[in-house]
Write a protein that holds these residues in place. Sequence first.
Motif, PDB file in Angstrom:
ATOM      1  N   ARG A 118      -8.050 -12.055   4.316  1.00  0.00           N
ATOM      2  CA  ARG A 118      -9.059 -12.655   3.455  1.00  0.00           C
ATOM      3  C   ARG A 118      -9.881 -13.574   4.322  1.00  0.00           C
ATOM      4  O   ARG A 118      -9.335 -14.314   5.123  1.00  0.00           O
ATOM      5  CB  ARG A 118      -8.412 -13.484   2.343  1.00  0.00           C
ATOM      6  N   THR A 122      -7.581   1.788  -1.381  1.00  0.00           N
ATOM      7  CA  THR A 122      -7.824   0.734  -0.399  1.00  0.00           C
ATOM      8  C   THR A 122      -8.470   1.285   0.864  1.00  0.00           C
ATOM      9  O   THR A 122      -9.444   0.744   1.341  1.00  0.00           O
ATOM     10  CB  THR A 122      -6.531  -0.004  -0.016  1.00  0.00           C
ATOM     11  N   HIS A 169      -9.203  -8.664  -0.954  1.00  0.00           N
ATOM     12  CA  HIS A 169      -8.895  -8.786   0.464  1.00  0.00           C
ATOM     13  C   HIS A 169      -9.325  -7.515   1.164  1.00  0.00           C
ATOM     14  O   HIS A 169      -9.618  -6.513   0.527  1.00  0.00           O
ATOM     15  CB  HIS A 169      -7.403  -9.061   0.670  1.00  0.00           C
ATOM     16  N   ASP A 170      -9.390  -7.569   2.444  1.00  0.00           N
ATOM     17  CA  ASP A 170      -9.821  -6.411   3.197  1.00  0.00           C
ATOM     18  C   ASP A 170      -8.708  -5.950   4.124  1.00  0.00           C
ATOM     19  O   ASP A 170      -7.675  -6.601   4.235  1.00  0.00           O
ATOM     20  CB  ASP A 170     -11.101  -6.759   3.969  1.00  0.00           C
ATOM     21  N   HIS A 171      -8.942  -4.847   4.754  1.00  0.00           N
ATOM     22  CA  HIS A 171      -7.859  -4.205   5.495  1.00  0.00           C
ATOM     23  C   HIS A 171      -8.243  -3.844   6.917  1.00  0.00           C
ATOM     24  O   HIS A 171      -9.367  -3.436   7.173  1.00  0.00           O
ATOM     25  CB  HIS A 171      -7.433  -2.932   4.774  1.00  0.00           C
ATOM     26  N   SER A 212      -6.835 -10.171  -5.785  1.00  0.00           N
ATOM     27  CA  SER A 212      -6.613  -9.045  -4.891  1.00  0.00           C
ATOM     28  C   SER A 212      -7.793  -8.789  -3.954  1.00  0.00           C
ATOM     29  O   SER A 212      -7.861  -7.766  -3.310  1.00  0.00           O
ATOM     30  CB  SER A 212      -6.311  -7.789  -5.693  1.00  0.00           C
ATOM     31  N   GLU A 235      -3.600  -7.039   5.977  1.00  0.00           N
ATOM     32  CA  GLU A 235      -4.516  -7.522   4.957  1.00  0.00           C
ATOM     33  C   GLU A 235      -5.106  -8.845   5.413  1.00  0.00           C
ATOM     34  O   GLU A 235      -4.403  -9.659   5.988  1.00  0.00           O
ATOM     35  CB  GLU A 235      -3.767  -7.757   3.644  1.00  0.00           C
ATOM     36  N   HIS A 273       0.828  -1.195   0.000  1.00  0.00           N
ATOM     37  CA  HIS A 273       0.000   0.000   0.000  1.00  0.00           C
ATOM     38  C   HIS A 273       0.863   1.246   0.000  1.00  0.00           C
ATOM     39  O   HIS A 273       1.937   1.250   0.554  1.00  0.00           O
ATOM     40  CB  HIS A 273      -0.903  -0.024   1.231  1.00  0.00           C
TER      41      HIS A 273
END
Length: 128
Positions: A81, A48, A66-68, A64, A79, A10
Amino acid sequence: MKEVLSSRGHFDVDQLYENVKKYNRKVSRATVYRLIPHLIDSGVITETLRCQGRISYEKIQGESRHDHIVCLGCGKVIEFRDKKLQFLIDNICKKYDFKSIEHRLGIRGYCKKCMEKEEDAGNNQAEI
Ligand SMILES: [Zn+2]
Ligand SMILES: [Zn+2]
């Protein structure tokens, strides 16, 4: 530009600018700022998360989704998933006759280290 964007992870506009400068010293900050919407439009990067007025971006890669989780204290980004989360989102979409293309989940809070720091600060204050 490609070299810059080949890096994983990021970044915010300033970090991108610093990176671009390594390859092209003539690039101005304004150019990089103007470039961002273009990169988003052409699907190269995606926004993001927003944290404390800063917007982070990352390169869009194959898998890609995925969450944060972002720490408001030190800015650390985790990150994750989670299939259950995807399942939940699919279910919600089904309920509303909706097909999801993407979702964006950002959890903001404090990491363990920052929590401990906070506790220490509190203890010190109590001693005074
Ligand atoms: Zn932290
Ligand atoms: Zn990410």
